[in-house]
Design a protein around this motif. Structure first.
Motif, PDB file in Angstrom:
ATOM      1  N   GLU A  42      36.130  47.090  38.905  1.00 17.79           N
ATOM      2  CA  GLU A  42      37.576  47.313  38.984  1.00 17.79           C
ATOM      3  C   GLU A  42      38.376  46.023  38.796  1.00 17.79           C
ATOM      4  OE1 GLU A  42      35.505  50.514  41.372  1.00 17.79           O
ATOM      5  OE2 GLU A  42      35.340  48.338  41.251  1.00 17.79           O
ATOM      6  N   VAL A  43      37.740  44.873  38.965  1.00 17.31           N
ATOM      7  CA  VAL A  43      38.419  43.581  38.757  1.00 17.31           C
ATOM      8  C   VAL A  43      38.447  43.313  37.257  1.00 17.31           C
ATOM      9  CG1 VAL A  43      38.350  41.093  39.173  1.00 17.31           C
ATOM     10  CG2 VAL A  43      37.724  42.689  41.018  1.00 17.31           C
ATOM     11  N   VAL A  44      39.645  43.236  36.691  1.00 21.14           N
ATOM     12  CA  VAL A  44      39.784  43.093  35.237  1.00 21.14           C
ATOM     13  C   VAL A  44      40.247  41.705  34.804  1.00 21.14           C
ATOM     14  CG1 VAL A  44      40.119  45.569  34.853  1.00 21.14           C
ATOM     15  CG2 VAL A  44      42.115  44.105  35.222  1.00 21.14           C
ATOM     16  N   GLU A  45      40.778  40.908  35.714  1.00 16.65           N
ATOM     17  CA  GLU A  45      41.194  39.541  35.394  1.00 16.65           C
ATOM     18  C   GLU A  45      40.976  38.653  36.605  1.00 16.65           C
ATOM     19  OE1 GLU A  45      45.219  39.061  33.975  1.00 16.65           O
ATOM     20  OE2 GLU A  45      45.039  40.788  32.635  1.00 16.65           O
ATOM     21  N   VAL A  46      40.580  37.413  36.345  1.00 17.79           N
ATOM     22  CA  VAL A  46      40.440  36.404  37.393  1.00 17.79           C
ATOM     23  C   VAL A  46      41.040  35.112  36.849  1.00 17.79           C
ATOM     24  CG1 VAL A  46      38.839  35.047  38.797  1.00 17.79           C
ATOM     25  CG2 VAL A  46      38.323  37.450  38.297  1.00 17.79           C
ATOM     26  N   HIS A  47      41.902  34.495  37.637  1.00 19.17           N
ATOM     27  CA  HIS A  47      42.571  33.265  37.213  1.00 19.17           C
ATOM     28  C   HIS A  47      42.453  32.205  38.295  1.00 19.17           C
ATOM     29  CE1 HIS A  47      44.760  35.297  33.904  1.00 19.17           C
ATOM     30  NE2 HIS A  47      44.716  36.334  34.721  1.00 19.17           N
ATOM     31  N   PHE A  48      42.189  30.961  37.890  1.00 15.94           N
ATOM     32  CA  PHE A  48      42.361  29.815  38.770  1.00 15.94           C
ATOM     33  C   PHE A  48      43.825  29.433  38.611  1.00 15.94           C
ATOM     34  CE2 PHE A  48      37.779  28.667  37.658  1.00 15.94           C
ATOM     35  CZ  PHE A  48      37.277  29.331  38.764  1.00 15.94           C
ATOM     36  N   THR A  49      44.502  29.149  39.705  1.00 11.68           N
ATOM     37  CA  THR A  49      45.942  28.922  39.623  1.00 11.68           C
ATOM     38  C   THR A  49      46.367  27.659  40.361  1.00 11.68           C
ATOM     39  OG1 THR A  49      46.384  30.214  41.624  1.00 11.68           O
ATOM     40  CG2 THR A  49      46.414  31.405  39.526  1.00 11.68           C
ATOM     41  N   ASP A  53      44.242  29.851  45.620  1.00 12.01           N
ATOM     42  CA  ASP A  53      43.118  29.212  44.934  1.00 12.01           C
ATOM     43  C   ASP A  53      42.744  30.015  43.695  1.00 12.01           C
ATOM     44  OD1 ASP A  53      42.688  27.122  46.834  1.00 12.01           O
ATOM     45  OD2 ASP A  53      41.785  28.604  48.172  1.00 12.01           O
ATOM     46  N   MET A  54      42.832  31.338  43.805  1.00  9.80           N
ATOM     47  CA  MET A  54      42.516  32.258  42.705  1.00  9.80           C
ATOM     48  C   MET A  54      43.489  33.420  42.772  1.00  9.80           C
ATOM     49  SD  MET A  54      38.485  32.869  43.067  1.00  9.80           S
ATOM     50  CE  MET A  54      37.556  32.434  41.657  1.00  9.80           C
ATOM     51  N   PHE A  55      43.639  34.058  41.626  1.00 10.01           N
ATOM     52  CA  PHE A  55      44.513  35.231  41.535  1.00 10.01           C
ATOM     53  C   PHE A  55      43.768  36.254  40.687  1.00 10.01           C
ATOM     54  CE2 PHE A  55      48.565  37.364  40.323  1.00 10.01           C
ATOM     55  CZ  PHE A  55      49.114  37.468  41.589  1.00 10.01           C
ATOM     56  N   ILE A  56      43.656  37.485  41.168  1.00 11.62           N
ATOM     57  CA  ILE A  56      42.944  38.516  40.416  1.00 11.62           C
ATOM     58  C   ILE A  56      43.839  39.720  40.159  1.00 11.62           C
ATOM     59  CG2 ILE A  56      40.736  37.804  41.441  1.00 11.62           C
ATOM     60  CD1 ILE A  56      40.746  40.559  42.921  1.00 11.62           C
ATOM     61  N   LYS A  57      43.454  40.474  39.143  1.00 13.75           N
ATOM     62  CA  LYS A  57      44.090  41.754  38.852  1.00 13.75           C
ATOM     63  C   LYS A  57      42.983  42.790  38.913  1.00 13.75           C
ATOM     64  CE  LYS A  57      46.630  44.243  35.217  1.00 13.75           C
ATOM     65  NZ  LYS A  57      47.196  44.108  33.861  1.00 13.75           N
ATOM     66  N   LEU A  58      43.266  43.900  39.576  1.00 11.14           N
ATOM     67  CA  LEU A  58      42.282  44.976  39.623  1.00 11.14           C
ATOM     68  C   LEU A  58      42.967  46.325  39.560  1.00 11.14           C
ATOM     69  CD1 LEU A  58      42.106  46.490  42.642  1.00 11.14           C
ATOM     70  CD2 LEU A  58      41.066  44.359  43.262  1.00 11.14           C
ATOM     71  N   TYR A  59      42.189  47.324  39.203  1.00 11.30           N
ATOM     72  CA  TYR A  59      42.656  48.705  39.184  1.00 11.30           C
ATOM     73  C   TYR A  59      41.821  49.513  40.158  1.00 11.30           C
ATOM     74  CZ  TYR A  59      45.466  47.878  35.036  1.00 11.30           C
ATOM     75  OH  TYR A  59      46.413  47.414  34.166  1.00 11.30           O
ATOM     76  N   ALA A  60      42.478  50.395  40.904  1.00 12.43           N
ATOM     77  CA  ALA A  60      41.806  51.295  41.832  1.00 12.43           C
ATOM     78  C   ALA A  60      42.303  52.713  41.568  1.00 12.43           C
ATOM     79  CB  ALA A  60      42.098  50.887  43.274  1.00 12.43           C
ATOM     80  N   ARG A  61      41.496  53.681  41.981  1.00 10.15           N
ATOM     81  CA  ARG A  61      41.898  55.080  41.759  1.00 10.15           C
ATOM     82  C   ARG A  61      43.168  55.421  42.534  1.00 10.15           C
ATOM     83  NH1 ARG A  61      36.377  55.186  41.870  1.00 10.15           N
ATOM     84  NH2 ARG A  61      36.263  55.778  44.074  1.00 10.15           N
ATOM     85  N   ILE A  77      42.708  50.992  27.052  1.00 15.34           N
ATOM     86  CA  ILE A  77      42.672  52.282  27.736  1.00 15.34           C
ATOM     87  C   ILE A  77      43.809  52.316  28.754  1.00 15.34           C
ATOM     88  CG2 ILE A  77      41.301  53.741  29.286  1.00 15.34           C
ATOM     89  CD1 ILE A  77      38.799  52.350  28.000  1.00 15.34           C
ATOM     90  N   ASN A  78      44.542  53.406  28.781  1.00 16.65           N
ATOM     91  CA  ASN A  78      45.581  53.597  29.784  1.00 16.65           C
ATOM     92  C   ASN A  78      44.865  53.897  31.101  1.00 16.65           C
ATOM     93  OD1 ASN A  78      47.522  54.540  31.515  1.00 16.65           O
ATOM     94  ND2 ASN A  78      48.396  56.015  30.083  1.00 16.65           N
ATOM     95  N   PRO A  79      44.905  52.970  32.086  1.00 19.55           N
ATOM     96  CA  PRO A  79      44.144  53.174  33.319  1.00 19.55           C
ATOM     97  C   PRO A  79      44.443  54.503  34.018  1.00 19.55           C
ATOM     98  CG  PRO A  79      44.969  50.937  33.223  1.00 19.55           C
ATOM     99  CD  PRO A  79      45.611  51.689  32.085  1.00 19.55           C
ATOM    100  N   ALA A  80      45.709  54.912  34.073  1.00 20.01           N
ATOM    101  CA  ALA A  80      46.062  56.155  34.758  1.00 20.01           C
ATOM    102  C   ALA A  80      45.425  57.369  34.088  1.00 20.01           C
ATOM    103  CB  ALA A  80      47.573  56.307  34.823  1.00 20.01           C
ATOM    104  N   SER A  81      45.229  57.301  32.767  1.00 23.28           N
ATOM    105  CA  SER A  81      44.663  58.457  32.061  1.00 23.28           C
ATOM    106  C   SER A  81      43.194  58.682  32.408  1.00 23.28           C
ATOM    107  CB  SER A  81      44.830  58.298  30.549  1.00 23.28           C
ATOM    108  OG  SER A  81      43.988  57.273  30.068  1.00 23.28           O
ATOM    109  N   VAL A  82      42.528  57.673  32.976  1.00 26.17           N
ATOM    110  CA  VAL A  82      41.126  57.826  33.385  1.00 26.17           C
ATOM    111  C   VAL A  82      40.980  57.706  34.910  1.00 26.17           C
ATOM    112  CG1 VAL A  82      40.110  57.175  31.174  1.00 26.17           C
ATOM    113  CG2 VAL A  82      40.638  55.390  32.840  1.00 26.17           C
TER     114      VAL A  82
END
Length: 156
Positions: free
Chosen positions: A94-101, A106-114, A59-64
């Motif tokens: 809204e958190v779509v990825e979580v990585h131990f790095t 200690d951690m790195f996340i990816k999220l989308y917000a409006r 899904i294109n995040p911006a389109s929703v």
């Protein structure tokens, strides 16, 4: 995880699915000169082995309505709380990825917000209570491209 033992048919299937995950099994079978049942069995085997982890519609995040993409590095107060923090992050849609790095986080996340206000709300209301010493946020202006890994049969 150990590297899976794959043959040339497995690699052909993976290469086809990596470019079009919705391609019908019968079309893949024709391209590979095998039966549809053989493709179905191979795909089931690849899933059971953990090589394929399902399929998804992107899904294109911006389109929703999600115009802001952010990456946030976490510094945990107590690194032994990784599992607890991960479970609490799962509850934030809204958190779509979580990585131990390795490296500084200690951690790195990816999220989308409006928008940026929504991002600030997520940070203040949902992330700050996770036991974080501090965070560093990066906002992505635009995703230039995203692709699957190249699938090439290993030549020994």
């Amino acid at each position: 995880m150990a590297k899976a033992q794959l043959d040339s048919l497995d690699y052909k299937i993976l290469k086809t699915l990596s470019t079009n995950g919705r391609k019908p099994f019968l079309e893949i079978a024709r391209e590979c000169n095998v039966s549809g049942a053989a493709i179905h069995q191979r795909i089931q085997k690849l899933m059971a082995m953990g090589v394929l982890r399902g399929s998804e519609c992107l899904i294109n995040p911006a389109s929703v309505g999600y115009d802001t993409c952010a990456y946030i590095g976490f510094f945990l107060k107590d690194p032994s709380k990784f599992d607890e923090v991960v479970e609490r992050l799962r509850a934030i849609p809204e958190v779509v990825e979580v990585h131990f790095t390795t490296g500084q986080y200690d951690m790195f996340i990816k999220l989308y917000a409006r928008n940026n206000d929504h991002l600030l709300h997520i940070i203040h209301e949902q992330l700050q209570g996770l036991g974080l010493a501090r965070t560093e946020s990066l906002i992505s202006f635009k995703e230039v491209f995203k692709r699957q890994l190249p699938i090439e049969e290993k030549q020994d």
